[in-house]
Motif scaffolding. Structure first.
Motif, PDB file in Angstrom:
ATOM      1  N   ILE A  43       0.832  -1.206   0.000  1.00 43.72           N
ATOM      2  CA  ILE A  43       0.000   0.000   0.000  1.00 43.72           C
ATOM      3  C   ILE A  43       0.866   1.255   0.000  1.00 43.72           C
ATOM      4  O   ILE A  43       0.632   2.186  -0.767  1.00 43.72           O
ATOM      5  N   VAL A  44       1.894   1.275   0.834  1.00 40.04           N
ATOM      6  CA  VAL A  44       2.753   2.447   0.944  1.00 40.04           C
ATOM      7  C   VAL A  44       3.469   2.733  -0.367  1.00 40.04           C
ATOM      8  O   VAL A  44       3.561   3.878  -0.814  1.00 40.04           O
ATOM      9  N   GLN A  45       3.985   1.679  -1.022  1.00 43.14           N
ATOM     10  CA  GLN A  45       4.710   1.843  -2.273  1.00 43.14           C
ATOM     11  C   GLN A  45       3.826   1.632  -3.496  1.00 43.14           C
ATOM     12  O   GLN A  45       4.287   1.773  -4.625  1.00 43.14           O
ATOM     13  N   SER A  46       2.588   1.280  -3.263  1.00 44.75           N
ATOM     14  CA  SER A  46       1.612   1.052  -4.332  1.00 44.75           C
ATOM     15  C   SER A  46       2.124   0.027  -5.341  1.00 44.75           C
ATOM     16  O   SER A  46       2.196   0.288  -6.546  1.00 44.75           O
ATOM     17  N   CYS A  47       2.433  -1.153  -4.836  1.00 50.60           N
ATOM     18  CA  CYS A  47       2.982  -2.228  -5.669  1.00 50.60           C
ATOM     19  C   CYS A  47       1.861  -2.923  -6.442  1.00 50.60           C
ATOM     20  O   CYS A  47       0.975  -3.555  -5.853  1.00 50.60           O
ATOM     21  N   ASP A  48       1.935  -2.850  -7.763  1.00 50.08           N
ATOM     22  CA  ASP A  48       0.878  -3.450  -8.586  1.00 50.08           C
ATOM     23  C   ASP A  48       0.945  -4.975  -8.608  1.00 50.08           C
ATOM     24  O   ASP A  48      -0.080  -5.645  -8.586  1.00 50.08           O
ATOM     25  N   THR A  49       2.165  -5.513  -8.667  1.00 53.67           N
ATOM     26  CA  THR A  49       2.315  -6.969  -8.776  1.00 53.67           C
ATOM     27  C   THR A  49       1.609  -7.678  -7.630  1.00 53.67           C
ATOM     28  O   THR A  49       0.983  -8.726  -7.807  1.00 53.67           O
ATOM     29  N   TYR A  50       1.692  -7.103  -6.432  1.00 56.66           N
ATOM     30  CA  TYR A  50       1.027  -7.674  -5.259  1.00 56.66           C
ATOM     31  C   TYR A  50      -0.467  -7.841  -5.524  1.00 56.66           C
ATOM     32  O   TYR A  50      -1.069  -8.883  -5.182  1.00 56.66           O
ATOM     33  N   TYR A  51      -1.083  -6.838  -6.149  1.00 59.29           N
ATOM     34  CA  TYR A  51      -2.530  -6.861  -6.335  1.00 59.29           C
ATOM     35  C   TYR A  51      -2.947  -7.590  -7.610  1.00 59.29           C
ATOM     36  O   TYR A  51      -4.082  -8.060  -7.705  1.00 59.29           O
TER      37      TYR A  51
END
Length: 667
Positions: free
Chosen positions: A380-388
């Motif tokens: 969430i803090v780094q807004s990682c797309d791969t995670y989502y």
């Protein structure tokens, strides 16, 4: 030879004629007597009433329209008395244009007044009096009164007028009134209380003026007036006073509203701020706005054309009917779903190589080479797309739909305004209903991936997004969002709260809510919004977002400088503050603003600074300056890189490119 008359025969004839004549006279008098008895005995009440009506006229007394004030009592809509010059077309003998020409020699009548009169004449009944000039000065009233004998069918009327003293401020909330049109009259005739609108010439057309029309209107009174043979009032015989309309006390803080509208400057967009514990809407901004005063007496053609043909669409109520993909502001809700459904734990991490492969397609992350090891907090803090991407694939579209729906995504919030749009919260069933061809009705697995980062078919209103953030800040307790906080009865002054209690509760674990809130606080401390909220005297949670407007060609890199301004990405931001016990939650979008941290977060900071600290920031710059700042790429906003990188290779098994189907709908 002498002829002798038969005296007896002549006498008989005379008597016969006399009898017939007598019988005829008797029958005639009998008929007259019978008619007299019929009228006097059997029809007495009917004709007595008609005779009384010829002498007594029942005149409706139109009630004063209720006031609209903000939560602190600042008047947003009020009434004032003024004189109007009115014409009753049915009483005019001769040419109407010639009459108006003669009138213009006595009272100043402009071309716009004539056009407005003609338009109203087409919409109204012929026996109604219509204003040819409004708001006459005392001198004009005196001048016409001296010449009145020359103009039968023309008269001066004292009327109440509606005024919006703050002009454009909160115009989409308040709305406006206008003269009753033929369509309005037909709608009134179908209402149960149609008689209550006798004599009413104005009605709510948009905004709260329309949705609370019955409360604002009041109860019509009546006067019994004795009139002369010429129809002139002689004296008032009896009076039933009108009951004034109810006053609306809004939840809006009009000073907060002004701060936000000023912060937007010339940019297009919307912001909704809500008090989580009550559902009170503290600010409801749709930019650009308009002046509702233009509509009260009928807007002139030039002003209408300017508003209606403007590419900025100032008449569109963006928070209510503009639908947009939420972008990365969707990620906190995805993370909460993962915790509640057991798909992830807070400490469970993934290795982010900078992309996610699904079949033969590569969904890229914002950061080339990836973010490395990413847990939920860093996602969430780094807004990682791969995670989502991975999370969406694990959850599936219907699971996401079922979890998100109670937060208000893809459904009407029930706000007290008309024309709210539901948006789209996709599911397999939704797609089957939305398309006709079997090939289009099929849900492709690749379409699920981009939903995780708030793209694809996702399309919500700013109001829905703000409502969801307020529910999260309120720990899952759902309060119905509303603009009118209290209705004050016009007669008794009794006050009634519009939303006295919670709607329902979403069964969420507090420990999971705390994880998400903590990560959103991290966004403002060390993440994509850290620069904007540096030095703030309060702690807030937030999330930046960027939403794609149009797709670009495959393998072509996104460059805002090379794209038409209205095709650039939307900038979004969600927030709540103070983090420990939220008093305000908000969501906002800057259309074609580019990056959430650069374009949207500063507006949120201005709103929170004022509401929590009473601090007013410097006015926003003009549109060109704001756009120059947006185009200066800010590496802190990882969401923007995500959308740009994502465009290249996301054509998933016949489905749309991420975000390609979710252009903001403002029509």
């Amino acid at each position: 030879m002498t002829e002798f008359k038969n005296t007896e025969r002549e006498l008989h004839r005379f008597r016969l004629r006399l009898s017939v004549a007598g019988m005829f006279v008797f029958i005639c008098f009998g008929l007259l007597a019978a008619r007299f008895v019929w009228l006097q005995a059997y029809r007495h009440d009917h004709y007595a009433a008609q005779a009384e009506e010829n002498r007594i006229s029942v005149v409706p007394v139109v009630p004063n329209r209720g006031l609209i004030v903000d939560r602190k009592g600042v008047v947003l809509a009020r009434n004032f008395a003024a004189y109007t010059l009115e014409i009753t077309p049915s009483k005019i003998r001769g040419d109407l244009d010639s009459l108006i020409d003669e009138l213009s020699k006595v009272v100043d009548i402009q071309l716009k007044d004539r056009r407005r009169f003609r338009r109203q004449l087409e919409e109204s009944k012929n026996f109604e009096s219509l204003p040819i000039r409004t708001r006459l000065s005392d001198e004009e009233v005196a001048h016409f009164t001296a010449q009145r004998f020359r103009f039968p069918g023309v008269d001066i009327q004292a009327r109440l007028f509606r005024q919006y003293p703050l002009g454009t401020v909160a115009s989409h909330v308040i709305g406006y009134i206008g003269r009753v049109s033929q369509r309005d009259a037909e709608r009134i005739d179908e209402m149960e209380d149609a008689a209550n609108y006798n004599g009413t010439t104005y009605i709510g057309k948009e905004g709260l003026e329309k949705s609370y029309e019955k409360q604002l209107h009041g109860v019509t009174g009546y006067e019994e007036v004795e009139v002369s043979a010429s129809g002139r009032a002689v004296r008032t015989l009896s009076r039933t006073p009108a009951t004034p309309g109810s006053n609306l006390i809004l939840s809006i803080d009009i000073e907060l509203q002004k701060v936000v509208e000023q912060a937007f400057g010339n940019q297009r967009g919307a912001l909704i701020a809500i008090e989580p514990s009550t559902g009170d809407i503290l600010a409801y901004v749709s930019m650009p706005n308009f002046d509702p005063n233009l509509f009260v007496e009928g807007i002139d053609q030039q002003s209408w054309d300017e508003l209606n043909t403007s590419p900025d669409k100032p008449l569109v109520n963006r928070p209510l009917s503009g639908t947009y993909p939420p972008g990365s502001t969707y990620k906190p809700f995805m993370a909460l779903a993962a915790l509640e459904l057991g798909k992830r734990t807070p400490n469970q991490a993934i290795a982010d190589p900078g992309y996610f492969n699904f079949g033969n397609h590569k969904f890229r992350d914002d950061k080339e080479g990836g973010h490395g090891t990413v847990d939920m907090f860093r996602s969430i803090v780094q807004s990682c797309d791969t995670y989502y991407y991975m999370l969406a694939n694990d959850m599936g579209v219907d699971t996401m739909h079922d979890f998100m729906q109670p937060f208000g995504f893809g459904r009407l919030t029930g706000i007290d305004l008309d024309h709210e749009k539901a948006g789209v919260l996709p599911s397999m069933q939704w797609k089957r209903n939305a398309y006709k061809k079997p090939a289009q009705q099929k849900w492709y697995a690749g379409e699920t991936i981009s939903l995780g980062i708030g793209q694809g078919y996702n399309s919500f209103t700013p109001l829905q997004l703000a409502h969801a953030v307020a529910t999260l800040a309120n720990n899952g307790v759902v309060m119905k969002p509303h603009l009118v906080k209290i209705v004050e009865d016009g007669g008794t002054r009794a006050r009634t709260a519009t939303v006295p209690k919670e709607s329902f509760r979403i069964p969420l674990q507090q420990k999971n809510i705390d994880v998400i809130k903590n990560a959103m606080v991290g966004v403002t401390r060390e993440g994509t919004a850290a620069k904007v909220f540096a030095g703030a005297a309060y702690l807030s949670g937030g999330k930046t977002g960027t939403a794609q407007v149009v797709s670009i060609k495959k393998n072509e890199k996104y460059n805002a400088n090379r794209i038409d301004e209205r095709h650039r990405d939307h900038a979004l931001y969600i927030a709540f503050a103070p983090a420990e016990q939220p008093k305000i939650a908000l969501a906002l979008i800057v259309e074609n603003g580019g990056w959430g941290a650069t374009a949207a977060a500063p507006i949120a900071r201005a709103a929170l600074d004022y509401y929590l600290l009473g601090k007013r920031n410097a006015p926003a710059g003009d549109a060109p300056a704001a756009k120059d700042a947006i185009l200066a790429r800010d590496d802190a906003d990882a969401d923007t890189h995500a959308v740009a990188a994502m465009r290249a290779e996301q054509d998933s098994e016949g489905g749309p490119k991420a975000g390609g189907e979710s252009q903001g709908n403002q029509e």
